[in-house]
Design an enzyme around this catalytic site. Structure first.
Site, PDB file in Angstrom:
ATOM      1  CE  LYS A  54      -3.822  -2.397   2.260  1.00  7.73           C
ATOM      2  NZ  LYS A  54      -4.561  -2.716   3.486  1.00  7.73           N
ATOM      3  CD  GLN A  98      -3.306  -4.177   6.662  1.00  5.76           C
ATOM      4  OE1 GLN A  98      -3.406  -3.155   5.990  1.00  5.76           O
ATOM      5  NE2 GLN A  98      -3.820  -5.321   6.263  1.00  5.76           N
ATOM      6  CG  ASP A 121      -9.171   0.334   5.384  1.00  3.22           C
ATOM      7  OD1 ASP A 121      -9.055  -0.248   4.291  1.00  3.22           O
ATOM      8  OD2 ASP A 121      -8.319   0.273   6.294  1.00  3.22           O
TER       9      ASP A 121
HETATM   10  N1  GUN Z   1      -6.824  -6.509   6.706  1.00  4.72           N
HETATM   11  C1  GUN Z   1      -7.252  -7.301   5.694  1.00  4.72           C
HETATM   12  N2  GUN Z   1      -7.793  -6.558   4.713  1.00  4.72           N
HETATM   13  C2  GUN Z   1      -7.713  -5.262   5.112  1.00  4.72           C
HETATM   14  C3  GUN Z   1      -8.101  -4.039   4.511  1.00  4.72           C
HETATM   15  O1  GUN Z   1      -8.660  -3.964   3.421  1.00  4.72           O
HETATM   16  N3  GUN Z   1      -7.827  -2.929   5.253  1.00  4.72           N
HETATM   17  C4  GUN Z   1      -7.234  -2.979   6.475  1.00  4.72           C
HETATM   18  N4  GUN Z   1      -7.039  -1.821   7.120  1.00  4.72           N
HETATM   19  N5  GUN Z   1      -6.875  -4.105   7.056  1.00  4.72           N
HETATM   20  C5  GUN Z   1      -7.107  -5.240   6.370  1.00  4.72           C
END
Ligand code: GUN
Length: 296
Positions: A54, A98, A121
């Site tokens: 990311k 995350q 998100d």
């Molecule tokens: N953990 C697994 N998928 C995601 C996501 O799309 N965003 C975040 N913040 N954590 C995750």
């Protein structure tokens, strides 16, 4: 293999190219640079890998990227303070924490602390509530949004289609069910949300025109469960071993890929399917947030 491979990596590159042009236009028109804060707590290898990708994508798009790394032993209050700082920073348009978080932290408390207008998100109850109500101002959760984008760009007809989703997580299954069942383009499907309590999962899957596997169980969906010609979307990213030669984990989806590809009409690979689309949607949400706050 008879199925067409839905190449999420190529599709995400096309989306990121489009976004790159938007970022340049935003900078030229308003001097705005999209700002993204990525917060990682602990060193879970999968989370480290996701966050690294990311951050790299945000850099490649020329974002103002701020990476925060907290130890797994950090107190919840430290994480809340970190979120508060970014909530108050006008250069930051998106905040990503995350998941999963260490056990001693309450995920709900953390998600609630993110300002809804920076929740790129799409996990905050305000955004999930808006999604439920069909409010277009919602930030959509990135994996469901990426799946819908992929289906639409591949020309998959959703209107009236039978969609079966395996897995009812808050970040994939539940929001995806709402999104694909909504009235309008990219919606109008008849959605069945299955889970660990579902009786005869195979029978449900066999009805699906579009089958989404998001249970986090390697190889759960068998090729015999797939209707010939169905579209199969595999959200699972399961670490099933370690390749000593490459030094990388061996990944497997929730679908028995090789056999499924002989039956399905279209199928996503793991890796290179849904994962890159999730990242592209995160970037898209961040650019949209920056557009909504051009003075910052
Ligand atoms: N953990 C697994 N998928 C995601 C996501 O799309 N965003 C975040 N913040 N954590 C995750």
């Amino acid at each position: 293999m008879s199925a067409k491979i839905l190449d999420g990596a190529a599709l995400s590159r096309a989306i990121l190219d489009e976004l790159g042009e938007e970022v340049a236009a935003l900078r030229a028109a308003h001097g705005t640079v999209p700002g993204l804060a990525t917060i990682l707590v602990g060193e879970d290898p999968a989370s480290v890998s996701y966050v690294t990708r990311k951050v790299a994508t945000a850099h490649a798009l020329g974002f103002h990227e701020v990476q925060e790394t907290l130890p797994a032993t950090a107190h919840e209050a430290e994480l809340l303070a970190c979120i508060e700082r970014h909530n108050a920073d006008p250069r930051i348009h998106g905040i990503l924490v995350q998941l999963p978080l260490p056990r001693h932290m309450e995920e709900r408390t953390i998600i609630h602390a993110i300002a809804p207008e920076k929740d790129v998100d799409g996990f905050h109850p305000v955004n999930l509530g808006k999604l439920l109500m069909g409010d277009a101002t919602a930030f959509l959760p990135c994996t469901p949004a990426g799946i819908r984008e992929m289906l639409m760009r591949a020309g998959v007809r959703l209107d009236g289609a039978e969609v079966v989703i395996v897995g009812r997580s808050n970040i994939v299954g539940k929001p995806l069910a709402v999104l694909l069942g909504q009235k309008g383009p990219g919606g109008n499907a008849t959605v069945t949300l299955t889970h660990t309590g579902t009786r005869d999962l195979a029978a449900h899957c066999r009805r699906a025109d579009v089958l989404v596997a998001a249970a986090g169980v390697p190889g759960l969906v068998r090729s015999e469960w797939i209707k010939p010609g169905a579209v199969v979307i595999d959200v699972g990213v399961n670490r099933v071993g370690f390749n000593e030669k490459t030094g990388k984990p061996i990944l497997s989806g929730d679908v028995e890929f090789a056999a499924a590809a002989e039956v399905a009409g279209m199928i996503t690979p793991v890796p290179g399917g849904v994962g890159p689309m999730t990242i592209a949607m995160l970037m898209k949400n961040t650019v949209r947030s920056a557009r909504q706050h051009p003075a910052a």
